[in-house]
Design an enzyme around this catalytic site. Sequence first.
Site, PDB file in Angstrom:
ATOM      1  N   ARG A  30     -94.107  30.072 -23.157  1.00 26.12           N
ATOM      2  CA  ARG A  30     -94.210  29.255 -24.686  1.00 26.12           C
ATOM      3  C   ARG A  30     -95.076  30.120 -25.346  1.00 26.12           C
ATOM      4  O   ARG A  30     -96.248  30.577 -24.958  1.00 26.12           O
ATOM      5  CB  ARG A  30     -94.962  28.026 -24.256  1.00 26.12           C
ATOM      6  CG  ARG A  30     -93.856  27.034 -23.636  1.00 26.12           C
ATOM      7  CD  ARG A  30     -94.608  25.500 -23.836  1.00 26.12           C
ATOM      8  NE  ARG A  30     -93.825  24.512 -22.733  1.00 26.12           N
ATOM      9  CZ  ARG A  30     -92.795  23.925 -23.329  1.00 26.12           C
ATOM     10  NH1 ARG A  30     -91.969  24.359 -24.473  1.00 26.12           N
ATOM     11  NH2 ARG A  30     -92.003  23.034 -22.572  1.00 26.12           N
ATOM     12  N   ARG A  43     -89.960  -6.140  -7.315  1.00 27.84           N
ATOM     13  CA  ARG A  43     -90.913  -5.553  -8.154  1.00 27.84           C
ATOM     14  C   ARG A  43     -90.407  -5.142  -9.360  1.00 27.84           C
ATOM     15  O   ARG A  43     -89.441  -4.943  -9.549  1.00 27.84           O
ATOM     16  CB  ARG A  43     -91.589  -4.213  -7.226  1.00 27.84           C
ATOM     17  CG  ARG A  43     -92.628  -4.746  -6.211  1.00 27.84           C
ATOM     18  CD  ARG A  43     -92.866  -3.384  -5.561  1.00 27.84           C
ATOM     19  NE  ARG A  43     -93.832  -3.483  -4.396  1.00 27.84           N
ATOM     20  CZ  ARG A  43     -93.996  -2.492  -3.541  1.00 27.84           C
ATOM     21  NH1 ARG A  43     -93.182  -1.471  -3.549  1.00 27.84           N
ATOM     22  NH2 ARG A  43     -94.767  -2.609  -2.604  1.00 27.84           N
ATOM     23  N   ASP A  95     -84.312  18.046 -23.884  1.00 27.47           N
ATOM     24  CA  ASP A  95     -84.724  16.746 -24.735  1.00 27.47           C
ATOM     25  C   ASP A  95     -83.533  16.416 -25.521  1.00 27.47           C
ATOM     26  O   ASP A  95     -83.522  15.552 -26.309  1.00 27.47           O
ATOM     27  CB  ASP A  95     -85.823  17.383 -25.567  1.00 27.47           C
ATOM     28  CG  ASP A  95     -86.908  17.550 -24.664  1.00 27.47           C
ATOM     29  OD1 ASP A  95     -86.951  17.227 -23.463  1.00 27.47           O
ATOM     30  OD2 ASP A  95     -87.991  18.213 -25.290  1.00 27.47           O
ATOM     31  N   GLN A 100     -86.373  17.142 -13.733  1.00 26.86           N
ATOM     32  CA  GLN A 100     -85.375  17.135 -14.422  1.00 26.86           C
ATOM     33  C   GLN A 100     -84.981  18.280 -14.922  1.00 26.86           C
ATOM     34  O   GLN A 100     -83.815  18.458 -15.791  1.00 26.86           O
ATOM     35  CB  GLN A 100     -85.908  15.914 -15.709  1.00 26.86           C
ATOM     36  CG  GLN A 100     -86.145  14.436 -14.940  1.00 26.86           C
ATOM     37  CD  GLN A 100     -87.066  13.676 -15.811  1.00 26.86           C
ATOM     38  OE1 GLN A 100     -86.582  12.910 -16.735  1.00 26.86           O
ATOM     39  NE2 GLN A 100     -88.640  13.710 -15.726  1.00 26.86           N
ATOM     40  N   ARG A 133     -94.788  -0.546 -10.150  1.00 27.43           N
ATOM     41  CA  ARG A 133     -95.089   0.729  -9.446  1.00 27.43           C
ATOM     42  C   ARG A 133     -94.463   1.519 -10.711  1.00 27.43           C
ATOM     43  O   ARG A 133     -93.459   1.464 -11.316  1.00 27.43           O
ATOM     44  CB  ARG A 133     -94.243   0.675  -8.257  1.00 27.43           C
ATOM     45  CG  ARG A 133     -94.544  -0.042  -7.283  1.00 27.43           C
ATOM     46  CD  ARG A 133     -95.940   0.821  -6.637  1.00 27.43           C
ATOM     47  NE  ARG A 133     -96.555  -0.107  -5.334  1.00 27.43           N
ATOM     48  CZ  ARG A 133     -97.174  -1.002  -5.169  1.00 27.43           C
ATOM     49  NH1 ARG A 133     -97.703  -1.437  -6.329  1.00 27.43           N
ATOM     50  NH2 ARG A 133     -97.426  -1.472  -3.951  1.00 27.43           N
ATOM     51  N   ASN A 137     -86.845  23.779 -29.961  1.00 25.98           N
ATOM     52  CA  ASN A 137     -87.411  23.310 -31.304  1.00 25.98           C
ATOM     53  C   ASN A 137     -88.130  24.551 -31.831  1.00 25.98           C
ATOM     54  O   ASN A 137     -88.044  25.437 -32.753  1.00 25.98           O
ATOM     55  CB  ASN A 137     -88.122  22.234 -31.420  1.00 25.98           C
ATOM     56  CG  ASN A 137     -87.246  21.262 -32.094  1.00 25.98           C
ATOM     57  OD1 ASN A 137     -86.505  21.201 -32.870  1.00 25.98           O
ATOM     58  ND2 ASN A 137     -86.892  20.370 -31.141  1.00 25.98           N
TER      59      ASN A 137
HETATM   60  O1  F6P Z   1     -88.968  20.267 -24.021  1.00 29.16           O
HETATM   61  C1  F6P Z   1     -88.702  20.289 -22.668  1.00 29.16           C
HETATM   62  C2  F6P Z   1     -89.710  19.638 -21.733  1.00 29.16           C
HETATM   63  O2  F6P Z   1     -89.710  19.460 -20.287  1.00 29.16           O
HETATM   64  C3  F6P Z   1     -90.092  18.190 -22.382  1.00 29.16           C
HETATM   65  O3  F6P Z   1     -89.380  17.230 -22.007  1.00 29.16           O
HETATM   66  C4  F6P Z   1     -91.571  18.118 -21.635  1.00 29.16           C
HETATM   67  O4  F6P Z   1     -92.431  17.209 -22.437  1.00 29.16           O
HETATM   68  C5  F6P Z   1     -92.085  19.427 -21.977  1.00 29.16           C
HETATM   69  O5  F6P Z   1     -90.956  20.253 -21.793  1.00 29.16           O
HETATM   70  C6  F6P Z   1     -93.104  19.792 -20.772  1.00 29.16           C
HETATM   71  O6  F6P Z   1     -93.565  21.006 -20.824  1.00 29.16           O
HETATM   72  P1  F6P Z   1     -94.201  21.869 -19.955  1.00 29.16           P
HETATM   73  O7  F6P Z   1     -93.246  22.451 -19.053  1.00 29.16           O
HETATM   74  O8  F6P Z   1     -94.808  23.023 -20.670  1.00 29.16           O
HETATM   75  O9  F6P Z   1     -95.118  21.070 -19.069  1.00 29.16           O
END
Ligand code: F6P
Length: 357
Positions: free
Chosen positions: A74, A171, A136, A283, A275, A112
Amino acid sequence: MKRIGMLTSGGDCQALNAAMRGVVKTLYASKEEVEIYGFLDGYRGLIYSKFRMLTGKDFSGILTKGGTMLGTSRTPFKTINDPDENGLNKVEAMKQNYYKLQLDCLVILGGNGTHKTANLLREQGLNIVTLPKTIDNDLWGTDMTFGFQSAVNIATDAIDCIHTTAASHGRVFIVEVMGHKVGWLTLNAGMAGGADIILLPEIPYDIDKVIDKIEERDKNGSRFTIIAVAEGAISKEDAALSKKEYKKKMEKYPYPSVSYEVAAAIQKKTGREVRVTVPGHMQRGGSPCPYDRVFASRLGAEAGKLILEGQYGFMVGYRNREIVKVPLEDVAGKLKMVEPDATIVKEAKLLGISFGD
Ligand code: F6P
C-alpha cells in the site's frame, strides 16, 4: 517494439495473475515485439526501480494462482506528494524510472487508492492502462471488479458453515464480511448464504430493529439467526455523529470491530448467546473462482488490445455486460456504493431479509 511496465498495488485479491497473463498473452499473440518490466511490490517498485524483466514463461501456469506474482504494497495516495524518509520525491522518481526504461505504457492493477495515483501519473504525462481489482467491488466505472466473485464464494462458504452449527445450538451468529466502506461483498454473500439480517455501511442500522427480527424469527419457530455484518457497518446513532465526534468515540472504542459491538448489544438487550466469526483475509486468498479467471482474462485481453492500438489513459471495466474503456479521470477518487434503494436491496427485503433500518 513495445516496452510495458506492470505493477499490482494495494490489497491483493484473486485473479491478479490471471489478469496480467491475459494482457501479456494478448501482446505476445500480436506481431509486435514486446518487453515486459514487472515492478515489485506495487508503486514501491516503480519508485525505487525494483523490477524484473518478464518473459512468456513467467506467465505460464499462473491462471489459477491466487495472490500476485509481482508482490504488492500500500502506497497511500494521501502522502504520495510527500518526500520519503530520505527526501526523495516519489512522483518524480516514478516518472524518471518510466522514462529511463523508455516504457511505452504502464499497466496498473489496483483498486481505489491505486487509481488515484494512476490518474496522477497520467496527468504527469505517462501512458497508463489500468485493470479493476478488489474484493470490495467498490470501484466506480465498472459494474464488477475481479476478485469480488471469488471473495463472495469464500464469505458464502463461511456463512454456510456457520448455518449448520447455528441451527444445532439455536444461537445468534454474526459473520463479519470484508468490503472496507462498502457493502457489496456482505450483501451478496449474505443473500447467497441465506442470512436473516444483513448490516451494510450504506444502510445504518437500528439495534432495536435487529432485535425485532431475531424475536420475530423466534416467535415463528426458528431457533437461530444468522447476521452478515459488513466490517464497515454503522449504527444510526454513529452515522448521525459529526466526523469529529465519531473520531473521538472511536478513540475509546472497546470492541475489536463492529460485529462485537452488535453482539454485545444483542446479548445485553435479550440475554441471548451470540457468537462472532470473522473470516478476515481468507476472503482475499486462494485460487480465483472460474468466473474471475474468465473475467480477469477478458479484461486483460482488452487491455492488451488498447496497448497495441496505443490507446492510453483508461481503466478497462465492465458495464451492462460489455467490456468498456473508462477514462481514468472519471474513475479516480469515486466510490461505487450500494444504493439503499437499489433493486437488489428491495428484493432482499421482499425475501424477508432485515437490514436493521
Ligand atoms: O480492499 C480490500 C480489503 O481486503 C478490504 O476489504 C479490507 O478492509 C482491507 O483490504 C484490509 O486491508 P489490509 O490487508 O491492509 O488489512
